[in-house]
Design an enzyme around this catalytic site. Structure first.
Site, PDB file in Angstrom:
ATOM      1  N   GLY A   1       0.142  -8.088 -38.523  1.00 27.16           N
ATOM      2  CA  GLY A   1       0.369  -7.996 -39.834  1.00 27.16           C
ATOM      3  C   GLY A   1      -0.906  -8.374 -40.967  1.00 27.16           C
TER       4      GLY A   1
ATOM      5  N   LYS B   1      -0.414 -15.428 -42.380  1.00 20.56           N
ATOM      6  CA  LYS B   1      -0.182 -14.208 -41.704  1.00 20.56           C
ATOM      7  C   LYS B   1       1.452 -13.593 -41.555  1.00 20.56           C
ATOM      8  CE  LYS B   1      -1.715 -14.097 -37.330  1.00 20.56           C
ATOM      9  NZ  LYS B   1      -1.791 -13.823 -36.039  1.00 20.56           N
TER      10      LYS B   1
ATOM     11  N   ASP C   1      -5.573 -11.826 -25.121  1.00 21.96           N
ATOM     12  CA  ASP C   1      -6.116 -10.951 -26.037  1.00 21.96           C
ATOM     13  C   ASP C   1      -7.410 -11.617 -26.601  1.00 21.96           C
ATOM     14  OD1 ASP C   1      -6.254  -8.730 -27.651  1.00 21.96           O
ATOM     15  OD2 ASP C   1      -4.912  -9.395 -29.261  1.00 21.96           O
TER      16      ASP C   1
ATOM     17  N   GLY D   1      -4.003  -6.949 -38.729  1.00 22.56           N
ATOM     18  CA  GLY D   1      -3.984  -6.877 -37.443  1.00 22.56           C
ATOM     19  C   GLY D   1      -2.729  -6.412 -36.864  1.00 22.56           C
TER      20      GLY D   1
END
Length: 883
Positions: A557, A572, A668, A554
């Site tokens: 990262g 992540k 988001d 994403g």
């Protein structure tokens, strides 16, 4: 923006540079007596030195193309224009096609003669052009004039060169209209192709033979110097190094996307050294030009070398430069629309025009917020006035489909001693073909080349405007229009601070992680109470970030699957030195370390060592919702599963909006941020862009526009005022994705289907939403439940936020849709409350009381949030779990 000539002492003083550092180089001169003395001491040796010293600093001899070929398509005779000999294609390179020429009463827009004829093809036709082996520029010129026989607006065609698809469904007229900022009336497409045999095939194919047609005005084939574009040692920027290292210019085709003379005027073909390239100005692409200064050097002083011969770029490119205005900013930014899914060669042309000594100008280079080069010192590689270039390779995989090039002042202790900031003289961006041998544009910014006229131009402007506003312009526009003078100054300071932090900082964080548990003692029951993990433990958990453990990627990262003390976790790892990553890292830890909810992905811990920023989450075995809908081989979901997943997601969002302190706006919401565990329980993830309201009385947060393309609330985009209803709009798009099993924006579909909102709502308003449904759901859903979900989605996507329901109301209606589906499946009467307002026979007041659920009602309906089944109409609203 200021312009300086480095031979002007006054300008130098304004730069704050010592005059001695910019003393112009002079040609050495010798008195006759000195020459005689040298000759007497060592005639042979000193004569050589004398001749060398007397030579002016001129370029090496220009490279001359050996077999350049210029074809005047549709012409019956050869002609010489501006010193170039154009050959007729009649009966030589092509057999077939119709030769046409512009009529005398038509405007030629001042174009040269070679553009005033064309060859038109109604069926697939090939040019067979003899050439020598090796790299060649192939340039195709399209000038759409009215021939009187063919309607130029119906010309839609493809072009293939050797095995590479160069153009697909090209409508020249529409693309000219789409070309923002261009005042040309023709299109030039330029490609670099390696010829492995003694001829090249250029095939023109109408999209519909005998209905549409293809045409071409001029073909240029110019050889490329052997080492001009060979990637001997490029710098690979993005994370997909294994793929990119397989790229080799000698075995791939390249398309020229942009070629710029930074800070200077356009450079025409005649000024380029043999390759006849065009160099445009950078004015249309640089953002915040006031943050840069323009420096003009002495064009005759440019001194090429054996490592950088003159054919790399012409003198006018290296004799101008933009440098960072250190009084206003620490960076310069250029933004270019590109196509997603391709790798790009980014070549920076550099030439120091002011300083003489190494370490006097050190700067950083970033591509799409990824570090490309830290502490770049030009004078460590080339002398003053000597050209140098660097090649980078980056892969663009995500929206927005842009390539952002930033040159910023280095923050190293050495560089801060000097005045020199970033510098850039020229820039080239070339696109590699994909694995299928295609260079055809597939992103939204290129899609409208098949549409026509002003509408196409307007829509492309809107798309490009959104991209630019999302990345750069938003904060500036907000500070200028809305804020007062003091607030504007504060916003600008924040802006400068943002770009000054482009390399990772060690973040001091005060979080809500429980202090009674050490990272080495996590277990499934307490995994949500983690803390700071040592980097070595993360390395062990992911087998040194092995590629086989990658489960996603994403904007923040790469995401890896890991195992810590027997517990599966999602790791992540942020892109190194990414400002976006820094902001998201701090937000996730400081804002969400205290949030606990069944339908929010739990943050287990973090790592902030060795310039690494890593977040650890609970592992979600079934991945993201998006992959179960389209674009992968993940198993499909039933209609009931999809409804339940939407309900779970709405519960998570409802908790954020109403049960988390002052209220949090996710910002988001999309199907790739809705994750599924081993039992397909949905959880909302990725809170890096989230915002908390300042006070309970604040209904919105004023902030720069951020989010994902296709999900963005149009009112938020226009006003930069973020509200809960912005999440509701994005959730409406998610509902359409769940029903239709397709992307929010798909430029490969017919024009009326490109945008899922326009397409699905068109059928929804006609009561025919089932025409858009995922064909895998045929026979698996009830029309009653589909109608309810369609009404919910339509309400969520209302243009004005005030007309959208709350996420709590959305949640209640989704519960009702699920009940109606189950009732239809078991032939039991539907749920007690009728959500079809148009069919409600009661009075308006009664309809209102029956169909609207208040936030107080939702707050009163708390219970065990671990219950995964929905056994009644009003399921648990999943407020904050206490304890």
């Amino acid at each position: 923006m200021q312009v300086f000539n480095i031979d002007d002492a006054a300008s130098v003083c304004e730069l704050g540079l010592p005059l001695l550092t910019i003393k112009p180089l002079s040609v050495p001169t010798l008195q006759p007596s000195a020459i005689l003395l040298l000759l007497l001491r060592c005639p042979l040796c000193w004569i050589s030195c004398l001749l060398l010293s007397l030579q002016p600093r001129v370029a090496q001899s220009q490279w001359t193309p050996r077999d350049a070929l210029f074809i005047n398509c549709g012409s019956f005779q050869n002609m010489t224009i501006n010193g170039r000999h154009f050959l007729s294609d009649e009966g030589t390179y092509v057999s077939g096609g119709v030769a046409v020429s512009i009529s005398h009463n038509q405007s030629t827009n001042g174009l040269s003669k070679e553009y005033l004829t064309a060859r038109i093809f109604t069926t697939s036709t090939s040019y067979q052009v003899p050439i020598m082996t090796g790299m060649h520029w192939i340039r195709l010129y399209f000038y759409p004039f009215d021939s009187g026989i063919f309607n130029i607006h119906s010309s839609v065609f493809s072009v293939t060169v050797e095995e590479y698809l160069m153009l697909g469904n090209l409508n020249v007229v529409a693309e000219i209209n789409d070309d923002i900022g261009s005042d040309t009336s023709f299109i030039l497409k330029e490609y670099c192709v390696n010829a492995t045999r003694n001829f090249v095939s250029i095939i023109f194919t109408p999209s519909k033979p005998n209905e549409t047609f293809a045409f071409i005005n001029v073909i240029e084939i110019v050889p490329v110097p052997d080492k001009a574009y060979q990637l001997d040692n490029p710098i690979f920027v993005s994370d997909h190094k294994k793929i990119e290292r397989e790229l080799g210019v000698t075995t791939n085709a390249l398309q020229t996307m942009y070629r710029l003379n930074v800070a200077g005027p356009s450079v025409e073909q005649a000024e380029d050294s043999g390759q006849l390239r065009r160099w445009a100005t950078d004015n249309a692409f640089i953002r915040g030009s006031v943050l840069s200064m323009i420096v003009r050097g002495n064009i005759t002083a440019i001194s090429y070398s054996r490592q950088v011969p003159e054919y790399i770029a012409p003198r006018p490119v290296y004799s101008n430069a933009r440098i960072v205005d250190n009084s206003n900013s620490n960076h310069m930014t250029w933004i270019f629309p590109v196509d997603i899914g391709y790798s790009y060669l980014v070549r920076l042309h550099l030439c120091e025009l002011i300083f003489h000594e190494a370490q006097q100008r050190m700067f950083n280079v970033y591509l799409n917020n990824l570090t490309a080069y830290l502490g770049l010192d030009i004078l460590a590689f080339a002398r003053k006035d000597s050209p140098y270039f660097l090649d980078f390779v980056i892969r663009v995989l995500e929206e927005p489909s842009v390539l952002c090039v930033q040159v910023g002042r280095s923050t190293s202790s050495i560089a801060t001693k000097f005045e020199g900031g970033g510098i850039l003289n020229g820039l080239e961006i070339l696109k590699f073909n994909d694995s299928a041998g295609s260079l055809v544009s597939t992103s939204l910014t290129r899609h409208y080349s098949t549409s026509s006229g002003s509408e196409s131009h307007k829509r492309k402007k809107e798309v490009l405007g959104f991209m630019i506003g999302t990345l750069v312009v938003g904060p500036f526009a907000f500070g200028t229009v809305v804020a007062g003078i003091c607030f504007c100054r504060r916003m600008m300071q924040k802006k400068a601070a943002k770009f000054s932090c482009l390399k990772w900082q060690h973040v001091r964080l005060v979080t809500g992680f429980g202090g009674n548990m050490t990272p080495s003692r996590i277990n499934p029951s307490t995994a949500s109470l983690g803390g700071s993990f040592p980097f070595q433990k993360v390395l062990d958990a992911t087998n040194n970030f092995h590629e086989s453990l990658v489960i996603g990627t994403g904007g923040f990262g790469m995401v890896y699957k890991g195992l810590i003390d027997g517990v599966e976790v999602a790791v992540k790892r942020a892109n190194p030195r990414s400002q976006q990553g820094l902001t998201e890292f701090k937000t996730e830890i400081e804002l969400f370390s205290t949030l606990r909810h069944r339908h929010l992905v739990s943050l287990i811990g973090y790592c902030n060592e060795q310039q690494e920023m890593i977040l650890l989450y609970e592992f979600m075995a079934n991945g993201c919702l998006k992959k179960h809908l389209y674009g992968s081989d993940f198993p499909s979901l039933s209609w009931r599963q999809r409804l339940q997943i939407c309900i779970d997601s709405a519960k998570g969002l409802h908790y954020l909006h109403t049960g988390a302190g002052l209220g949090i706006i996710h910002r988001d919401v999309k199907t790739s941020n809705i994750l599924l565990d081993e039992k397909f329980v949905a959880k909302v993830s990725d809170f890096g862009l989230s915002k908390m309201r300042a006070t309970p009385d604040h209904t919105h947060v004023s902030t720069a526009v951020k989010g994902s393309f296709g999900y963005l609330d149009p009112q938020y985009y226009r006003t930069q005022q973020l509200t809960d209803k912005s999440d509701v709009y994005s959730f409406g798009v998610v509902l359409l994705e769940v029903m239709c099993a397709r992307a929010p924006v798909d430029p490969c579909l017919p024009r009326e289907q490109v945008n899922i909102c326009d397409w699905a709502l068109h059928w929804q308003k006609q009561g025919l939403l089932h025409h858009t449904m995922d064909p895998r759901l045929v026979g698996d859903y009830s029309l009653e439940s589909l109608q309810v979900v369609g009404q919910i989605a339509e309400a969520c996507l209302a243009e004005k936020a005030i007309n959208r329901p709350s996420i709590g109301d959305v949640l209640w209606r989704l519960e009702c849709a699920l009940q109606q589906h189950e009732a239809a499946a078991t032939k039991i009467s539907s749920c007690g409350r009728n959500v079809h307002r148009a069919e409600q026979p009661a009075t308006a007041g009664a309809a209102s009381s029956d169909n609207v659920i208040t936030n107080q009602e939702l707050d009163d309906q708390t219970g065990d949030s671990d219950d995964t089944s929905v056994s009644s109409l009003f399921s648990q609203m999943l407020n904050s779990q206490r304890g």
